[in-house]
Design a protein around this motif. Structure first.
Motif, PDB file in Angstrom:
ATOM      1  N   UNK A 130       0.830  -1.209   0.000  1.00  0.00           N
ATOM      2  CA  UNK A 130       0.000   0.000   0.000  1.00  0.00           C
ATOM      3  C   UNK A 130       0.865   1.260   0.000  1.00  0.00           C
ATOM      4  N   UNK A 131       1.941   1.233   0.789  1.00  0.00           N
ATOM      5  CA  UNK A 131       2.820   2.397   0.879  1.00  0.00           C
ATOM      6  C   UNK A 131       3.503   2.668  -0.466  1.00  0.00           C
ATOM      7  N   UNK A 132       4.025   1.607  -1.087  1.00  0.00           N
ATOM      8  CA  UNK A 132       4.705   1.785  -2.373  1.00  0.00           C
ATOM      9  C   UNK A 132       3.733   2.259  -3.458  1.00  0.00           C
ATOM     10  N   UNK A 133       2.500   1.757  -3.423  1.00  0.00           N
ATOM     11  CA  UNK A 133       1.501   2.230  -4.401  1.00  0.00           C
ATOM     12  C   UNK A 133       1.274   3.724  -4.256  1.00  0.00           C
ATOM     13  N   UNK A 134       1.201   4.196  -3.021  1.00  0.00           N
ATOM     14  CA  UNK A 134       0.988   5.627  -2.788  1.00  0.00           C
ATOM     15  C   UNK A 134       2.183   6.438  -3.270  1.00  0.00           C
ATOM     16  N   UNK A 135       3.383   5.949  -2.985  1.00  0.00           N
ATOM     17  CA  UNK A 135       4.590   6.681  -3.378  1.00  0.00           C
ATOM     18  C   UNK A 135       4.704   6.759  -4.899  1.00  0.00           C
ATOM     19  N   UNK A 136       4.529   5.607  -5.575  1.00  0.00           N
ATOM     20  CA  UNK A 136       4.660   5.591  -7.039  1.00  0.00           C
ATOM     21  C   UNK A 136       3.532   6.390  -7.689  1.00  0.00           C
ATOM     22  N   UNK A 137       2.332   6.305  -7.116  1.00  0.00           N
ATOM     23  CA  UNK A 137       1.208   7.092  -7.636  1.00  0.00           C
ATOM     24  C   UNK A 137       1.516   8.579  -7.553  1.00  0.00           C
ATOM     25  N   UNK A 138       2.152   8.981  -6.475  1.00  0.00           N
ATOM     26  CA  UNK A 138       2.504  10.392  -6.292  1.00  0.00           C
ATOM     27  C   UNK A 138       3.497  10.828  -7.373  1.00  0.00           C
ATOM     28  N   UNK A 139       4.478   9.966  -7.651  1.00  0.00           N
ATOM     29  CA  UNK A 139       5.438  10.266  -8.719  1.00  0.00           C
ATOM     30  C   UNK A 139       4.733  10.387 -10.076  1.00  0.00           C
ATOM     31  N   UNK A 140       3.814   9.466 -10.342  1.00  0.00           N
ATOM     32  CA  UNK A 140       3.101   9.489 -11.612  1.00  0.00           C
ATOM     33  C   UNK A 140       2.245  10.747 -11.740  1.00  0.00           C
ATOM     34  N   UNK A 141       1.623  11.151 -10.656  1.00  0.00           N
ATOM     35  CA  UNK A 141       0.826  12.376 -10.680  1.00  0.00           C
ATOM     36  C   UNK A 141       1.693  13.598 -10.973  1.00  0.00           C
ATOM     37  N   UNK A 142       2.914  13.604 -10.440  1.00  0.00           N
ATOM     38  CA  UNK A 142       3.833  14.704 -10.710  1.00  0.00           C
ATOM     39  C   UNK A 142       4.237  14.766 -12.183  1.00  0.00           C
TER      40      UNK A 142
END
Length: 264
Positions: free
Chosen positions: A18-30
């Motif tokens: 769950x944590x990695x999904x949030x981190x990678x999602x944040x990068x993708x949003x950027x």
């Protein structure tokens, strides 16, 4: 050229944590990715792909119901999913483990943790693979260029073929190793050879030596694409007559620039 933007891409992120999904999602949003779906295992991912096939899958390596390689194999063997690109995100650093993915035609392999630069380059590579950008040459009609593509991996040939198709090059002869390539070169003429390094029977180095010393086309440009492009054992490929060398997975834009320089 078909102008695609990161915001045009639909992406499926597959990550068990769950944590990695949030981190990678944040990068993708950027990176201005606006169409993002997520899954935590293969079962969820396949369900999403069947309903809404994405342009790009960003995947971790291991899940509770399989691996990224299992999913990549499924993607590559399903005709209606042939245009889906695949990016691996993993902390794995063993060369033998990553080579399997390099040979399977992934668009990028990102380390954990990765940087915005890593991700941006991988997204740009995906856009290049989905875009038609015909190369313009002063001395050649790109539609008449004859390419001999040599690689023992069908999936790697598929990725390279798609890249050069997007440049307007359609006359492509495929060989599964150096031995078959030599046979083709003895039968017909080509304008460019793109070859892998590691192949059974006759490898890329021996093929380059044959071309320069024994073939009827000793001056043909040779581009070598290899998962070992940075290894010390490739230091002698230029001495064998290889004109350019790039790594797997490669950046389509880099391949375009190399081909332009070789032919122009």
């Amino acid at each position: 050229m078909n102008e695609l933007l990161p915001s045009d891409l639909s992406i499926l992120l597959i990550e068990a944590s769950d944590l990695q999904r949030k981190i990678i999602s944040r990068y993708l949003n950027k990176e201005n990715i606006q169409q993002l779906q997520t899954a935590k295992n293969m079962t969820q991912a396949l369900h999403i792909i069947e309903r809404h096939p994405p342009d790009l899958i960003v995947s971790a390596m291991h899940f509770n119901d399989g691996t990224a390689l299992d999913l990549l194999t499924k993607i590559n063997t399903t005709p209606q999913w042939k245009n889906i690109q695949f990016m691996l995100v993993s902390s794995e650093n063993r060369k033998e483990q990553l080579d399997i993915y390099r040979q399977s035609g992934v668009v990028a392999i990102l380390p954990k943790p990765f940087t915005s630069l890593h991700l941006g380059k991988a997204i740009n590579a995906t856009i290049d693979l989905l875009s038609y950008d015909e190369i313009e040459l002063a001395h050649f009609d790109v539609h008449h260029i004859r390419v001999l593509l040599v690689d023992d991996s069908h999936l790697a040939r598929k990725m390279i073929k798609r890249t050069i198709n997007n440049l307007g090059i359609s006359k492509i002869t495929e060989a599964k190793d150096g031995k078959e390539a030599i046979h083709f070169m003895q039968q017909q003429m080509f304008d460019l050879v793109i070859t892998d390094y590691n192949m059974p029977s006759i490898d890329g180095l021996a093929l380059a030596q044959f071309i320069r010393l024994q073939s009827p086309q000793p001056y043909i440009p040779i581009l070598m694409v290899s998962s070992q492009a940075n290894d010390a054992n490739l230091n002698n490929v230029h001495q064998a007559g290889v004109d350019a060398l790039c790594d797997k997975p490669f950046e389509p834009r880099l391949v375009k620039n190399i081909i332009y320089q070789l032919l122009e």
